[in-house]
Enzyme design. Structure first.
Site, PDB file in Angstrom:
ATOM      1  N   ILE A   1     -65.531 -51.982 -40.829  1.00  0.00           N
ATOM      2  CA  ILE A   1     -65.217 -52.987 -39.811  1.00  0.00           C
ATOM      3  C   ILE A   1     -64.969 -52.313 -38.455  1.00  0.00           C
ATOM      4  O   ILE A   1     -65.391 -52.807 -37.408  1.00  0.00           O
ATOM      5  CB  ILE A   1     -64.010 -53.844 -40.258  1.00  0.00           C
ATOM      6  CG1 ILE A   1     -64.321 -54.491 -41.612  1.00  0.00           C
ATOM      7  CG2 ILE A   1     -63.699 -54.925 -39.217  1.00  0.00           C
ATOM      8  CD1 ILE A   1     -63.160 -55.204 -42.261  1.00  0.00           C
TER       9      ILE A   1
ATOM     10  N   ASN B   1     -60.169 -39.888 -39.321  1.00  0.00           N
ATOM     11  CA  ASN B   1     -60.127 -38.580 -40.007  1.00  0.00           C
ATOM     12  C   ASN B   1     -61.389 -38.335 -40.847  1.00  0.00           C
ATOM     13  O   ASN B   1     -61.504 -37.305 -41.507  1.00  0.00           O
ATOM     14  CB  ASN B   1     -58.868 -38.456 -40.883  1.00  0.00           C
ATOM     15  CG  ASN B   1     -58.884 -39.408 -42.062  1.00  0.00           C
ATOM     16  OD1 ASN B   1     -59.822 -40.188 -42.228  1.00  0.00           O
ATOM     17  ND2 ASN B   1     -57.848 -39.358 -42.887  1.00  0.00           N
TER      18      ASN B   1
ATOM     19  N   ASN C   1     -50.250 -43.878 -47.011  1.00  0.00           N
ATOM     20  CA  ASN C   1     -51.336 -43.986 -46.029  1.00  0.00           C
ATOM     21  C   ASN C   1     -51.283 -45.301 -45.251  1.00  0.00           C
ATOM     22  O   ASN C   1     -51.368 -45.307 -44.023  1.00  0.00           O
ATOM     23  CB  ASN C   1     -52.690 -43.857 -46.735  1.00  0.00           C
ATOM     24  CG  ASN C   1     -53.829 -43.675 -45.754  1.00  0.00           C
ATOM     25  OD1 ASN C   1     -53.783 -42.787 -44.919  1.00  0.00           O
ATOM     26  ND2 ASN C   1     -54.828 -44.537 -45.833  1.00  0.00           N
TER      27      ASN C   1
ATOM     28  N   THR D   1     -54.658 -58.543 -44.572  1.00  0.00           N
ATOM     29  CA  THR D   1     -55.497 -58.991 -45.685  1.00  0.00           C
ATOM     30  C   THR D   1     -54.923 -60.229 -46.365  1.00  0.00           C
ATOM     31  O   THR D   1     -53.694 -60.415 -46.389  1.00  0.00           O
ATOM     32  CB  THR D   1     -55.591 -57.861 -46.732  1.00  0.00           C
ATOM     33  OG1 THR D   1     -56.195 -58.382 -47.925  1.00  0.00           O
ATOM     34  CG2 THR D   1     -54.224 -57.329 -47.120  1.00  0.00           C
TER      35      THR D   1
ATOM     36  N   TYR E   1     -51.560 -52.503 -52.665  1.00  0.00           N
ATOM     37  CA  TYR E   1     -52.412 -52.656 -51.479  1.00  0.00           C
ATOM     38  C   TYR E   1     -51.887 -53.792 -50.594  1.00  0.00           C
ATOM     39  O   TYR E   1     -51.598 -53.600 -49.408  1.00  0.00           O
ATOM     40  CB  TYR E   1     -53.863 -52.923 -51.900  1.00  0.00           C
ATOM     41  CG  TYR E   1     -54.739 -53.364 -50.765  1.00  0.00           C
ATOM     42  CD1 TYR E   1     -55.031 -52.502 -49.719  1.00  0.00           C
ATOM     43  CD2 TYR E   1     -55.248 -54.666 -50.715  1.00  0.00           C
ATOM     44  CE1 TYR E   1     -55.822 -52.919 -48.652  1.00  0.00           C
ATOM     45  CE2 TYR E   1     -56.038 -55.084 -49.658  1.00  0.00           C
ATOM     46  CZ  TYR E   1     -56.319 -54.213 -48.620  1.00  0.00           C
ATOM     47  OH  TYR E   1     -57.086 -54.632 -47.575  1.00  0.00           O
TER      48      TYR E   1
ATOM     49  N   LYS F   1     -49.713 -53.692 -46.781  1.00  0.00           N
ATOM     50  CA  LYS F   1     -50.118 -54.412 -45.566  1.00  0.00           C
ATOM     51  C   LYS F   1     -49.022 -55.387 -45.116  1.00  0.00           C
ATOM     52  O   LYS F   1     -48.758 -55.542 -43.920  1.00  0.00           O
ATOM     53  CB  LYS F   1     -51.417 -55.176 -45.818  1.00  0.00           C
ATOM     54  CG  LYS F   1     -52.621 -54.283 -46.098  1.00  0.00           C
ATOM     55  CD  LYS F   1     -53.255 -53.794 -44.826  1.00  0.00           C
ATOM     56  CE  LYS F   1     -54.531 -53.030 -45.086  1.00  0.00           C
ATOM     57  NZ  LYS F   1     -55.264 -52.713 -43.857  1.00  0.00           N
TER      58      LYS F   1
ATOM     59  N   PHE G   1     -66.993 -60.116 -63.185  1.00  0.00           N
ATOM     60  CA  PHE G   1     -65.664 -59.925 -63.761  1.00  0.00           C
ATOM     61  C   PHE G   1     -65.008 -61.272 -64.064  1.00  0.00           C
ATOM     62  O   PHE G   1     -64.342 -61.844 -63.214  1.00  0.00           O
ATOM     63  CB  PHE G   1     -64.780 -59.111 -62.815  1.00  0.00           C
ATOM     64  CG  PHE G   1     -65.290 -57.719 -62.544  1.00  0.00           C
ATOM     65  CD1 PHE G   1     -65.878 -56.973 -63.551  1.00  0.00           C
ATOM     66  CD2 PHE G   1     -65.168 -57.139 -61.287  1.00  0.00           C
ATOM     67  CE1 PHE G   1     -66.346 -55.685 -63.315  1.00  0.00           C
ATOM     68  CE2 PHE G   1     -65.629 -55.852 -61.040  1.00  0.00           C
ATOM     69  CZ  PHE G   1     -66.222 -55.123 -62.058  1.00  0.00           C
TER      70      PHE G   1
ATOM     71  N   GLY H   1     -55.579 -58.544 -61.337  1.00  0.00           N
ATOM     72  CA  GLY H   1     -55.117 -58.892 -59.990  1.00  0.00           C
ATOM     73  C   GLY H   1     -56.068 -59.774 -59.206  1.00  0.00           C
ATOM     74  O   GLY H   1     -55.903 -59.922 -57.998  1.00  0.00           O
TER      75      GLY H   1
HETATM   76  N1  UDP Z   1     -66.729 -58.895 -58.469  1.00  0.00           N
HETATM   77  C1  UDP Z   1     -67.536 -58.909 -59.594  1.00  0.00           C
HETATM   78  N2  UDP Z   1     -68.270 -57.788 -59.883  1.00  0.00           N
HETATM   79  C2  UDP Z   1     -68.225 -56.661 -59.115  1.00  0.00           C
HETATM   80  C3  UDP Z   1     -67.411 -56.657 -57.955  1.00  0.00           C
HETATM   81  C4  UDP Z   1     -66.668 -57.802 -57.659  1.00  0.00           C
HETATM   82  O1  UDP Z   1     -67.595 -59.901 -60.318  1.00  0.00           O
HETATM   83  O2  UDP Z   1     -68.898 -55.678 -59.459  1.00  0.00           O
HETATM   84  C5  UDP Z   1     -65.946 -60.106 -58.123  1.00  0.00           C
HETATM   85  C6  UDP Z   1     -64.454 -59.862 -58.038  1.00  0.00           C
HETATM   86  O3  UDP Z   1     -63.853 -60.007 -59.299  1.00  0.00           O
HETATM   87  C7  UDP Z   1     -64.036 -60.926 -57.041  1.00  0.00           C
HETATM   88  C8  UDP Z   1     -65.245 -61.081 -56.131  1.00  0.00           C
HETATM   89  O4  UDP Z   1     -66.352 -60.503 -56.844  1.00  0.00           O
HETATM   90  O5  UDP Z   1     -63.836 -62.161 -57.698  1.00  0.00           O
HETATM   91  C9  UDP Z   1     -65.098 -60.336 -54.803  1.00  0.00           C
HETATM   92  O6  UDP Z   1     -64.680 -59.006 -55.090  1.00  0.00           O
HETATM   93  P1  UDP Z   1     -64.688 -57.860 -54.009  1.00  0.00           P
HETATM   94  O7  UDP Z   1     -64.296 -56.587 -54.704  1.00  0.00           O
HETATM   95  O8  UDP Z   1     -65.984 -57.863 -53.272  1.00  0.00           O
HETATM   96  O9  UDP Z   1     -63.577 -58.287 -52.951  1.00  0.00           O
HETATM   97  P2  UDP Z   1     -62.007 -58.652 -53.165  1.00  0.00           P
HETATM   98  O10 UDP Z   1     -61.977 -60.126 -53.505  1.00  0.00           O
HETATM   99  O11 UDP Z   1     -61.462 -57.772 -54.248  1.00  0.00           O
HETATM  100  O12 UDP Z   1     -61.430 -58.383 -51.817  1.00  0.00           O
END
Ligand code: UDP
Length: 326
Positions: A12, A32, A91, A116, A140, A144, A207, A283
């Site tokens: 970003i 860095n 960090n 976030t 995380y 923030k 997922f 999470g």
């Molecule tokens: N996700 C997924 N497979 C992957 C990566 C992410 O199904 O290989 C899903 C994840 O569980 C979430 C959505 O995609 O519901 C967005 O995930 P991402 O890691 O891009 O961003 P986040 O929501 O964690 O900021």
């Protein structure tokens, strides 16, 4: 304005440097290069320095008179933050205090912070507005939220005014195709789906398919990186006009499921993406969608790229143009 862009070599941050240059401002990148790329910084001065190094920060801020600091440098992996909270608190929080202290010592009065949606934790109401309680469920998000709290206290005590932007799911790439997302390892959905579309990985793991959503997969609010950067310019003006510290949620206000994102990627790329169903990721709330009415009202922020197809198309253009950075 002269703006110190901390993390300007990252995803970003590099788009922000370009946006500042295009708007006639003078960005100076400080990074860095732990995860950023020197060749991603599209212009302006570059300072190689670490936020752990207070004297380097003091030197950078003393060398020229900055109108504002924009802070994009942080660790961003939720799962890693659960395993290594020490890294995230140090960090993302402690080192950010270094930067805030250095800004105060140098007399900088404006600070823009990349926050976030993870500060909200498991949502109690969706869409999520700024009144939603802060209840992060991982280090995380907590790191923030702690910075946001510290910024509010620094305003009262030291007059450091700030704007905090809570990004929902940053995505897309610069429409000119020269900047984009280059994380290593890549964990984000859209770049991973595009890698699968390009045949660089065998499939995309989804997922969880038993969430309480229409197709069972998680819903997120994907927001184009250029729209995020536009809001930062407006945040800069907000502070320049002497307005008070403020936090804003940034998203399009419309959610897309994981399967909908995959379908959009198939449409944009004209290729099929093999899907493998995998267990839920720890999470992950079922549905995160922003209510960004405050940014629209106060900053007059209007996202220019709200369509998921446009977001994915820009990411795909960058992906195709940069085989070395896949
Ligand atoms: N996700 C997924 N497979 C992957 C990566 C992410 O199904 O290989 C899903 C994840 O569980 C979430 C959505 O995609 O519901 C967005 O995930 P991402 O890691 O891009 O961003 P986040 O929501 O964690 O900021």
């Amino acid at each position: 304005m002269k703006v110190l862009v901390v993390g300007g070599a990252g995803y970003i941050g590099s788009h922000m440097v370009q946006t500042l240059l295009d708007a006639g401002h003078a960005p100076v990148t400080l990074d860095n290069l732990s995860s950023g790329h020197r060749d991603a910084v599209p212009g302006g001065e570059f300072i190689l320095a670490d936020l752990a190094d207070r004297s380097a920060l003091d030197a950078a801020l003393a060398a020229q008179s900055f109108d504002a600091v924009m802070h994009f440098a942080s660790f961003i992996q939720v799962g890693e933050s659960v395993r290594r909270p020490d890294l995230y608190y140090r960090n993302n929080f402690a080192h950010t205090l270094n930067l805030m202290d250095a800004a105060v010592a140098a007399g900088v009065k404006r600070f823009i912070f990349s926050s976030t949606a993870a500060i909200f934790g498991e949502p109690v109401a969706v869409p999520i507005n700024e009144g939603h309680p802060n209840a992060p469920i991982n280090p995380y998000g907590a790191s923030k939220a702690m910075v946001e709290r510290a910024l509010a206290d620094y305003d009262r005590a030291f007059g450091l005014r700030s704007v905090c932007f809570r990004y929902f799911n940053a995505a897309g790439a610069h429409p000119r195709g020269h900047l984009g997302e280059r994380h290593d390892p890549e964990t984000h959905l859209i770049p991973l789906v595009l890698q699968a579309a390009a045949g660089l990985r065998p499939n995309i793991q989804v997922f969880g398919n038993d969430y309480p959503t229409p197709d069972g997969t998680c819903i997120r609010d994907y927001i184009h990186v250029m729209d995020l950067c536009a809001s930062h310019l407006q945040g800069l003006e907000w502070l320049e006009q002497g307005k008070p510290s403020q936090a804003f949620n940034l998203g399009n206000g419309s959610g897309f499921s994981v399967l909908e994102v995959i379908r959009a990627a198939e449409e944009v790329t004209g290729r099929s993406v093999p899907v493998v169903h995998a267990p839920r990721r720890d999470g992950d709330p079922a549905r995160l969608v922003a209510d960004a009415a405050l940014a629209r009202d106060l900053l007059k922020w209007v996202p220019r790229y709200p369509r998921i197809e446009a977001i994915v198309a820009d990411a795909w253009r960058f992906h195709q143009a940069h085989p070395a950075s896949r």
